[in-house]
Design a protein around this motif. Structure first.
Motif, PDB file in Angstrom:
ATOM      1  N   PRO A   1      20.054 -15.241  34.765  1.00 49.98           N
ATOM      2  CA  PRO A   1      20.047 -16.928  34.089  1.00 49.98           C
ATOM      3  C   PRO A   1      18.736 -16.347  34.109  1.00 49.98           C
ATOM      4  N   TYR A   2      17.758 -17.648  33.353  1.00 52.11           N
ATOM      5  CA  TYR A   2      16.500 -17.328  33.268  1.00 52.11           C
ATOM      6  C   TYR A   2      15.140 -17.490  34.050  1.00 52.11           C
ATOM      7  N   HIS A   3      15.711 -18.059  35.958  1.00 53.20           N
ATOM      8  CA  HIS A   3      14.645 -18.021  37.133  1.00 53.20           C
ATOM      9  C   HIS A   3      15.596 -18.319  37.696  1.00 53.20           C
ATOM     10  N   ASN A   4      15.794 -17.870  39.012  1.00 55.73           N
ATOM     11  CA  ASN A   4      16.316 -17.863  40.375  1.00 55.73           C
ATOM     12  C   ASN A   4      16.421 -18.585  40.819  1.00 55.73           C
TER      13      ASN A   4
ATOM     14  N   ALA B   1      15.281 -23.245  29.210  1.00 60.83           N
ATOM     15  CA  ALA B   1      14.999 -22.758  27.762  1.00 60.83           C
ATOM     16  C   ALA B   1      15.640 -22.836  26.834  1.00 60.83           C
ATOM     17  N   VAL B   2      15.192 -23.455  25.889  1.00 60.98           N
ATOM     18  CA  VAL B   2      16.025 -22.646  24.318  1.00 60.98           C
ATOM     19  C   VAL B   2      17.004 -21.654  24.459  1.00 60.98           C
ATOM     20  N   TYR B   3      18.066 -21.723  23.611  1.00 60.12           N
ATOM     21  CA  TYR B   3      19.012 -20.393  23.435  1.00 60.12           C
ATOM     22  C   TYR B   3      19.739 -20.931  22.218  1.00 60.12           C
ATOM     23  N   ILE B   4      19.836 -20.008  21.258  1.00 61.06           N
ATOM     24  CA  ILE B   4      20.674 -19.800  20.251  1.00 61.06           C
ATOM     25  C   ILE B   4      22.622 -20.107  20.887  1.00 61.06           C
ATOM     26  N   PHE B   5      22.701 -21.257  19.851  1.00 62.26           N
ATOM     27  CA  PHE B   5      24.666 -20.937  20.513  1.00 62.26           C
ATOM     28  C   PHE B   5      25.556 -19.904  20.101  1.00 62.26           C
ATOM     29  N   GLY B   6      26.370 -19.491  20.566  1.00 66.59           N
ATOM     30  CA  GLY B   6      27.404 -18.929  20.325  1.00 66.59           C
ATOM     31  C   GLY B   6      27.824 -18.357  18.718  1.00 66.59           C
ATOM     32  N   THR B   7      28.840 -19.945  19.005  1.00 67.98           N
ATOM     33  CA  THR B   7      30.068 -19.614  18.228  1.00 67.98           C
ATOM     34  C   THR B   7      29.574 -19.860  16.479  1.00 67.98           C
ATOM     35  N   ASP B   8      27.920 -20.327  16.058  1.00 71.42           N
ATOM     36  CA  ASP B   8      27.752 -20.687  15.067  1.00 71.42           C
ATOM     37  C   ASP B   8      26.419 -20.314  14.669  1.00 71.42           C
ATOM     38  N   GLY B   9      25.425 -19.880  15.861  1.00 69.89           N
ATOM     39  CA  GLY B   9      24.132 -19.614  15.968  1.00 69.89           C
ATOM     40  C   GLY B   9      22.962 -20.833  15.636  1.00 69.89           C
ATOM     41  N   ASN B  10      23.587 -21.561  16.131  1.00 72.15           N
ATOM     42  CA  ASN B  10      22.352 -22.711  15.840  1.00 72.15           C
ATOM     43  C   ASN B  10      21.664 -22.687  17.090  1.00 72.15           C
ATOM     44  N   ILE B  11      20.554 -23.698  16.537  1.00 78.40           N
ATOM     45  CA  ILE B  11      19.297 -23.747  17.740  1.00 78.40           C
ATOM     46  C   ILE B  11      19.203 -24.877  18.727  1.00 78.40           C
ATOM     47  N   GLY B  12      19.846 -23.989  20.039  1.00 79.15           N
ATOM     48  CA  GLY B  12      19.708 -25.187  21.216  1.00 79.15           C
ATOM     49  C   GLY B  12      18.435 -26.101  21.416  1.00 79.15           C
ATOM     50  N   ILE B  13      17.751 -26.444  20.781  1.00 77.41           N
ATOM     51  CA  ILE B  13      16.421 -26.625  20.916  1.00 77.41           C
ATOM     52  C   ILE B  13      16.173 -27.406  22.382  1.00 77.41           C
TER      53      ILE B  13
ATOM     54  N   ASN C   1      20.338 -24.777  31.236  1.00 69.17           N
ATOM     55  CA  ASN C   1      19.585 -25.198  32.765  1.00 69.17           C
ATOM     56  C   ASN C   1      19.213 -23.500  33.092  1.00 69.17           C
ATOM     57  N   ILE C   2      18.032 -23.081  33.216  1.00 66.12           N
ATOM     58  CA  ILE C   2      17.456 -21.835  33.854  1.00 66.12           C
ATOM     59  C   ILE C   2      18.218 -21.616  34.605  1.00 66.12           C
ATOM     60  N   LEU C   3      18.272 -22.121  35.752  1.00 67.53           N
ATOM     61  CA  LEU C   3      18.865 -20.811  36.887  1.00 67.53           C
ATOM     62  C   LEU C   3      21.017 -20.583  36.079  1.00 67.53           C
ATOM     63  N   LYS C   4      21.828 -22.061  36.217  1.00 68.25           N
ATOM     64  CA  LYS C   4      22.915 -21.708  35.862  1.00 68.25           C
ATOM     65  C   LYS C   4      23.379 -21.349  34.108  1.00 68.25           C
ATOM     66  N   GLY C   5      22.182 -21.503  33.114  1.00 70.51           N
ATOM     67  CA  GLY C   5      22.560 -21.480  32.058  1.00 70.51           C
ATOM     68  C   GLY C   5      23.896 -22.723  31.202  1.00 70.51           C
ATOM     69  N   ASN C   6      24.684 -23.234  32.279  1.00 68.24           N
ATOM     70  CA  ASN C   6      24.965 -24.122  32.548  1.00 68.24           C
ATOM     71  C   ASN C   6      25.332 -24.456  33.127  1.00 68.24           C
ATOM     72  N   ILE C   7      26.550 -25.618  33.045  1.00 70.92           N
ATOM     73  CA  ILE C   7      27.134 -26.244  33.784  1.00 70.92           C
ATOM     74  C   ILE C   7      28.367 -25.933  34.807  1.00 70.92           C
ATOM     75  N   ASP C   8      28.622 -24.817  34.194  1.00 70.17           N
ATOM     76  CA  ASP C   8      29.374 -23.398  34.916  1.00 70.17           C
ATOM     77  C   ASP C   8      29.383 -23.512  35.915  1.00 70.17           C
ATOM     78  N   GLU C   9      29.675 -23.587  37.780  1.00 66.51           N
ATOM     79  CA  GLU C   9      29.571 -23.302  38.325  1.00 66.51           C
ATOM     80  C   GLU C   9      29.596 -21.403  38.620  1.00 66.51           C
ATOM     81  N   GLY C  10      30.794 -21.367  38.527  1.00 64.64           N
ATOM     82  CA  GLY C  10      30.832 -19.865  38.044  1.00 64.64           C
ATOM     83  C   GLY C  10      30.323 -18.663  38.428  1.00 64.64           C
ATOM     84  N   ARG C  11      29.443 -18.676  37.421  1.00 64.39           N
ATOM     85  CA  ARG C  11      28.801 -17.690  36.441  1.00 64.39           C
ATOM     86  C   ARG C  11      27.409 -17.867  35.824  1.00 64.39           C
ATOM     87  N   CYS C  12      26.328 -17.205  36.171  1.00 67.85           N
ATOM     88  CA  CYS C  12      25.840 -17.421  35.466  1.00 67.85           C
ATOM     89  C   CYS C  12      25.504 -16.884  33.944  1.00 67.85           C
ATOM     90  N   ARG C  13      25.737 -17.417  32.733  1.00 66.99           N
ATOM     91  CA  ARG C  13      26.251 -17.085  31.256  1.00 66.99           C
ATOM     92  C   ARG C  13      25.320 -16.914  30.497  1.00 66.99           C
TER      93      ARG C  13
END
Length: 204
Positions: free
Chosen positions: A39-42, A164-176, A180-192
């Protein structure tokens, strides 16, 4: 060390790195792959790069994985942390880093010139850079040991400071707009959130 140039690969520590820039006998390098997920932050709170847990990890525990010879070649630098150009969220104070994440401006510079899209967004661009940006594919990186692309963090703030800004995995687009800094996304299972450390290396 072999003669290197911008765009070439080199081995340093236990990773393969891509050379992004060369200045005055030093090279800016980034890991060729996404080397881990963190995660970006805890905590889910407003944060900037200066105070986030991922910066502390990279300049602490991760840095300490290098031997003394390698550490002597890592050049500490002062990084500018600009506000998000589309949303105005705060980038925070300048930081002195041995190891860091690339900024939004840097990724628009070193993976092909996309600065015009950063500073002059189209009227329909609200969350992503233009999906037809010819430089998108240059930003795709695999998760270490896997065959597919994985999204990875930049140090710049998203549309608010819990993202925090990120690079999308499948096409390299910029997610400006950011993830979310803690989970990284809404998935509760893991910090991705993928990590691709960068550093300035003294050339031998």
């Amino acid at each position: 060390m072999e003669d290197i140039k911008i765009g070439s690969l080199l081995s340093f520590g236990n990773y393969n790195w891509r050379v992004l820039d060369i200045q005055n006998n030093r090279a800016l390098i980034i890991t060729e792959e996404v080397i881990e997920e963190r995660p970006y932050h805890n905590a889910y709170k407003d944060i900037t790069w200066a105070d986030c847990a991922l910066r502390k990890y990279l300049n602490g525990e991760f840095y300490e994985k290098f031997n003394e010879t390698d550490k002597a070649r890592i050049i500490p630098v002062t990084n500018k942390n600009l506000d998000n150009q589309w949303y105005g969220s705060k980038g925070g104070v300048d930081t002195k880093d041995s190891i860091f994440l690339l900024s939004l401006e840097e990724v628009c510079t070193y993976f092909g010139d996309s600065l015009s899209k950063l500073h002059n967004p189209g009227k329909n661009q609200r969350y992503w850079f233009e999906r037809k940006d010819k430089n998108n594919s240059k930003r795709i990186a695999r998760l270490q040991g896997q065959e597919w692309g994985w999204w990875w963090w930049l140090r710049s703030p998203g549309r608010v400071n819990v993202k925090a800004v990120y690079i999308f995995g499948t096409d390299g687009n910029i997610g400006i707009q950011g993830n979310n800094i803690l989970k990284g996304n809404i998935d509760e299972g893991r910090c991705r959130g993928g990590v691709r450390p960068a550093l300035w290396l003294k050339l031998e």
